[in-house]
Design an enzyme around this catalytic site. Structure first.
Site, PDB file in Angstrom:
ATOM      1  N   GLU A 326      60.762 -12.050  -2.199  1.00  0.00           N
ATOM      2  CA  GLU A 326      60.836 -12.335  -0.571  1.00  0.00           C
ATOM      3  C   GLU A 326      61.896 -13.206  -0.167  1.00  0.00           C
ATOM      4  O   GLU A 326      61.783 -14.303   0.618  1.00  0.00           O
ATOM      5  CB  GLU A 326      59.721 -12.339   0.338  1.00  0.00           C
ATOM      6  N   ASP A 404      50.089  -5.282  -0.628  1.00  0.00           N
ATOM      7  CA  ASP A 404      50.070  -6.423   0.041  1.00  0.00           C
ATOM      8  C   ASP A 404      48.955  -6.715   0.979  1.00  0.00           C
ATOM      9  O   ASP A 404      49.179  -6.672   2.063  1.00  0.00           O
ATOM     10  CB  ASP A 404      51.568  -6.758   0.770  1.00  0.00           C
ATOM     11  N   GLU A 432      45.648 -11.509   7.838  1.00  0.00           N
ATOM     12  CA  GLU A 432      47.018 -11.141   8.220  1.00  0.00           C
ATOM     13  C   GLU A 432      47.346  -9.728   8.432  1.00  0.00           C
ATOM     14  O   GLU A 432      47.773  -9.382   9.697  1.00  0.00           O
ATOM     15  CB  GLU A 432      47.958 -11.528   7.063  1.00  0.00           C
TER      16      GLU A 432
HETATM   17  C1  GCV Z   1      53.856 -16.519   2.009  1.00  0.00           C
HETATM   18  C2  GCV Z   1      53.375 -11.308   2.631  1.00  0.00           C
HETATM   19  C3  GCV Z   1      53.129 -12.284   3.928  1.00  0.00           C
HETATM   20  C4  GCV Z   1      54.308 -13.414   3.774  1.00  0.00           C
HETATM   21  C5  GCV Z   1      53.653 -14.344   2.454  1.00  0.00           C
HETATM   22  C6  GCV Z   1      53.892 -13.296   1.354  1.00  0.00           C
HETATM   23  C7  GCV Z   1      53.363 -13.846   0.231  1.00  0.00           C
HETATM   24  O1  GCV Z   1      54.573 -10.893   2.572  1.00  0.00           O
HETATM   25  O2  GCV Z   1      53.831 -11.366   5.024  1.00  0.00           O
HETATM   26  O3  GCV Z   1      53.908 -14.384   4.747  1.00  0.00           O
HETATM   27  O4  GCV Z   1      54.523 -15.345   2.464  1.00  0.00           O
HETATM   28  O5  GCV Z   1      53.013 -11.893   1.497  1.00  0.00           O
HETATM   29  O6  GCV Z   1      51.989 -13.564  -0.210  1.00  0.00           O
HETATM   30  O7  GCV Z   1      54.132 -14.436  -0.759  1.00  0.00           O
END
Ligand code: GCV
Length: 910
Positions: A326, A404, A432
């Site tokens: 990411e 995720d 989340e």
């Molecule tokens: C900290 C998901 C979340 C991100 C997070 C990522 C991760 O994509 O939306 O906010 O980043 O996971 O676990 O690294």
């Protein structure tokens, strides 16, 4: 495979073996005392304390009070902590000063390590095999002079023993027969915080960071000490302080000095700190020209940095690493593998620190036109070939499922794919994708299912995820469980019932065999009440909450059908399709689901051991809850439940929303049995959830109804009796707009008071304006529910409806969009008389009206007769244009009171 050389298993079992120097110990002990004093002195009304969670006074303990006189056999900081916790806990739970101990005498409580106890009390039958961090609680029951012994295998074990003893009191167990020993299944029992140095928290739903503000560590660390108490009370031994999208700044020397203050604050409870690090830090912080992990200058930089950290924080736990994921920097920039990067850090931290290297590495620019491209494959494809190449103090940290933290995913196949590597499982306490703490979703049943998942390797007994994480399955020296907690300054997790998840994560990391319902009961008894009726209702709500959320957001393996590229909160069915973040549900006019089979699909199933792959290869042997994760089925294809895929989707969404409505009734039935403040805090949250569950239900149902073109056998899809659409009302000032995504509004449309371009195209109203050009001017009146009507002279927008139904008493729900960039005001008139007014002041995601912020205000018990005029008036504020979706009239029938019998009390959970 690299040589797994002489790193002592003991060091890996728990990495923090470096003694804190005596001079520093003194300072830390003094700090610990002062933290206790600070914490005791601050009034609970203005402080963030552990008693806002489960470490609270109990008014419902039935047992006779006991006056304990704790005495530590040793002098370490943690023994002092143990004495204080026992003294305070005893007083908190039992009043503590009574003389009515069994036998009528005060009871001495002897606290020490097993070695100390063995020396001081040679006659007590202390267990020989107490594993590290374990404890033994023994009631030394001479009738005339009983005493209590709490022994820890080490200092941490002693603290866990004290908290376990207090838990027994708080859950109303008899403590006078105890001979109980327990040790953690996992060595790594950490929470991760995704806190940024500026004080924000990524995916945090409870306010700002308790650790950081404005780039620095906060001066007031009392909440940090309280957090450590909470963590230790459920056996958590590590806390990674900062976001895995790591700011390099925290590795600067002056920030590390500040981090040392956090470590000092948490140390008295045996909670060790860790840090997330960015892999390019040698360049960004160190000023090198490269961050290639094989470069000798880079290696030397990490080694020096680790030394700097250990000098300041001798019991530092280690690094967590997110790399090549990411947008984060990673070894791929130099053609290096994750193993090469992890091992460079591991060498710097050896022998005491660990590297928790995350397997959450994937390409978010997937070619979505390629039906074989599958994000679910990524972790296994990248990490399985590296098995055996990681240094002994590297732990691969894998999210529970291959995507995720979705509401439902299969277990990540990578757990079985790294037999020569220590592993930890990452779960998400912060919600989340599971309602962001605005929805009640108790996650322990989900985690327990994953922990119990059996990969069917050679030995059935040691093929479970929990056996892999404990190290037993593959004979690895360490492993464990990490929960992304993201507590903040707003009552830890922002919502009282969400704390059950933090509690449960710690309890499962200690003992993954615990029954989630028994954990819920423990938590409820400590947090809410020991009243059996309360326990039974709250536990049922908790246990029903994950299935309910799954039903109304993403059943049958569809995963959460949320706004995947945005808020991760409200419905947005298409957002996960046709972009590089990976395909998820793959729905079209013919059918739905991702084909991940060997025969026709992405071959993700092949990542599982053959027995499991075989199970998932065919729809007939795939469990319904994962059916559409593994298979693309035509809409009429029956699931295991005998119903077609489309009918199953319709039904589950209606069932889920109905269950969310039941939570409100359940909670209401507790009104006179629980703390009125807690009652009043939770009730509106559950009412909101019930309304938002309807938003979810309608969005998903109308989306798939339109796409499939297939009717709902129950006649519900697309038909809403009692609903009056705003776009069909007689409108004054309001304009019809399209909502994006369309499924987030009833029939795709809403009305907005002075629509802006970002809200969608304005359209002519289909209804006739009743008072064309003559909007009423509203007097400045305040209603009893707290909202204000229009300020004098303001001309509101209005939507008018004429009631044509049966005369009767109705609940009137007004469905509107509550944007956070302004506080719009609403009022409701019946035949010209104001009967309700409220402000749209909730804090909900998104800056445009959609399913993130679609919410409702319900006006109960209104008598209506045909011909009555109903009017909603909205006054916009800022970007909040008082947008309105519909009103819905539901005949008000009294709800039957919940009537289940109280449960039988459970056995003790060590
Ligand atoms: C900290 C998901 C979340 C991100 C997070 C990522 C991760 O994509 O939306 O906010 O980043 O996971 O676990 O690294």
């Amino acid at each position: 495979m690299i040589e797994r050389k002489a790193m002592a298993t003991a060091a890996l079992r728990f990495p923090m073996q470096t003694p804190v120097p005596p001079t520093r110990q003194k300072g830390i002990a003094a700090l610990a005392s002062s933290l206790f004093l600070i914490v005791a002195a601050i009034s609970p009304a203005c402080a963030q304390t552990a008693d806002q969670a489960w470490l609270r006074p109990s008014t419902m303990v039935q047992r006779p009070t006991i006056s304990l006189e704790p005495r530590a056999l040793g002098y370490g900081i943690m023994e002092q902590t143990a004495v204080r916790e026992l003294t305070d806990g005893n007083a908190r739970l039992l009043g503590g000063s009574s003389d009515s101990a069994p036998g009528g005498e005060k009871v001495e409580a002897i606290l020490g390590t097993v070695d100390e106890v063995r020396r001081a009390l040679p006659d007590v039958p202390i267990p020989r095999d107490l594993a590290p961090e374990g404890y033994w609680i023994y009631w030394n029951g001479a009738e005339d002079k009983p005493s209590l012994v709490i022994a820890g295998a080490d200092h941490a074990g002693l603290i866990y023993g004290v908290f376990a003893f207090l838990r027994l009191i708080a859950t109303d167990h008899d403590i006078t027969q105890l001979d109980l020993h327990s040790a953690p299944a996992f060595h790594i029992r950490w929470v991760d915080q995704w806190d940024n140095p500026d004080g924000t928290i990524e995916r945090g739903y409870a306010g700002r960071s308790i650790f950081f503000e404005g780039g620095d560590v906060r001066q007031d660390l009392a909440p940090v000490a309280e957090y450590a108490r909470l963590l230790a009370s459920v056996g958590i031994n590590g806390c990674n302080l900062n976001n895995v999208n790591a700011s390099p700044d925290l590795l600067k020397h002056d920030r590390l000095q500040q981090i040392a203050r956090i470590a000092d604050a948490m140390r008295p409870w045996g909670v060790h700190v860790a840090l997330s690090v960015a892999i390019d830090s040698p360049k960004t912080v160190g000023g090198l020209t490269t961050f290639d992990p094989k470069d000798s200058a880079v290696k030397a930089w990490w080694a020096a940095k680790a030394k700097d950290i250990f000098d300041l924080v001798p019991d530092f736990a280690g690094f967590t690493v997110k790399a090549d994921s990411e947008g984060q920097p990673g070894p791929a920039s130099y053609g290096r593998s994750p193993a090469e990067a992890a091992n460079t850090l591991a060498a710097a931290l050896a022998p005491h620190g660990l590297v928790l290297y995350r397997s959450f590495v994937y390409n978010h620019h997937l070619d979505w036109t390629n039906p074989k491209a599958d994000r679910a494959r990524a972790a296994y494809d990248i990490f399985h070939p590296l098995d055996g190449q990681f240094a002994p103090n590297v732990i691969i940290q894998t999210k529970e499922g291959p995507i995720d933290f979705q509401v439902r995913e299969p277990v990540s196949p990578l757990f079985a794919g790294l037999p020569h590597t220590s592993q930890a499982m990452e779960v998400q306490i912060t919600q989340e994708y599971t309602g962001q703490q605005r929805h009640l979703v108790y996650l322990a049943p989900k985690w327990r299912e994953v922990l119990d998942f059996n990969f069917q390797l050679n030995s059935w007994d040691t093929s479970t995820v929990q056996a892999i994480l404990s190290g037993e399955a593959f004979k690895q020296p360490t492993g464990g469980m990490v929960g992304v907690a993201n507590v903040g300054r707003d009552a830890w997790l922002g919502s009282p019932l969400a704390l059950a998840n933090l509690y449960a994560m710690g309890r499962l990391a200690w003992n993954p065999g615990l029954d989630p319902e028994a954990i819920a009961e423990e938590w409820t008894r400590q947090t809410i009440s020991n009243d059996d009726r309360v326990v039974q209702i709250v536990d049922t709500m908790l246990m029903d909450s994950w299935p309910a959320y799954e039903n109304y957001t993403g059943p049958f393996g569809l995963q959460t059908l949320t706004d995947i590229t945005g808020s991760h909160y409200g419905p947005n069915v298409e957002s996960s399709e046709r972009n590089g973040w990976g395909q998820w549900h793959n729905a079209d006019q013919q059918g739905v689901g991702m084909d991940r089979t060997h025969a026709y699909g992405t071959r993700f199933v092949d990542q599982y051991p053959p027995q499991v792959a075989h199970l998932y290869e065919l729809p007939v042997s795939t469990p319904d809850e994962l059916m559409l994760f593994f298979h693309h089925l035509t809409w009429n294809h029956p699931l295991g439940n005998g119903k077609s895929a489309i009918q199953s989707i319709y039904d589950s969404h209606y069932e889920g929303a109905a269950k969310a409505a039941e939570f409100v009734q359940d909670w209401t039935s507790l009104k006179d049995r629980i703390d009125p403040k807690l009652y009043a805090d939770v009730l509106p949250r559950l009412e909101y959830q019930a309304g938002h569950a309807i938003v979810w239900r309608d969005a998903v149902v109308q989306y798939f109804h339109k796409l499939s073109g297939l009717p709902d056998e129950e006649g519900r899809a697309g038909s809403y009796p009692g609903r009056l659409e705003a776009e069909s009302a007689r409108l004054t000032g309001y304009k019809v707009i399209d909502i994006t995504p369309w499924e987030d509004a009833s029939m795709g449309k809403a009305v907005s008071c002075g629509a802006t371009a970002s809200e969608g195209a304005e359209q002519p109203a289909s209804g006739q304006a009743l008072y064309q050009g003559t909007a009423s001017v509203v007097p400045n009146t305040t209603q009893k529910d707290g909202g204000a009507l229009a300020p004098e002279g303001t001309v509101p927008c209005a939507a008018d409806f004429t009631f044509t139904g049966k005369p009767g008493v109705y609940d009137i729900a007004v469905q509107y969009f509550d944007l956070s960039d302004g506080v719009a005001k609403f009022s409701f008139r019946l035949n010209g008389q104001p009967i309700a007014a409220w402000s749209a002041d909730a804090s909900l995601p998104s800056h445009i009206p959609n399913g993130d912020n679609s919410t409702r205000h319900t006006i109960p018990n209104i008598a209506l007769k045909p011909g009555d005029f109903l009017r909603v008036e909205g006054i916009p504020d800022g970007h909040d244009r008082a947008a309105l979706d519909y009103i819905e009239l539901t005949p008000n029938e009294p709800s039957p009171a919940a009537s289940a019998e109280p449960p039988t009390p459970r056995d003790t959970n060590p």
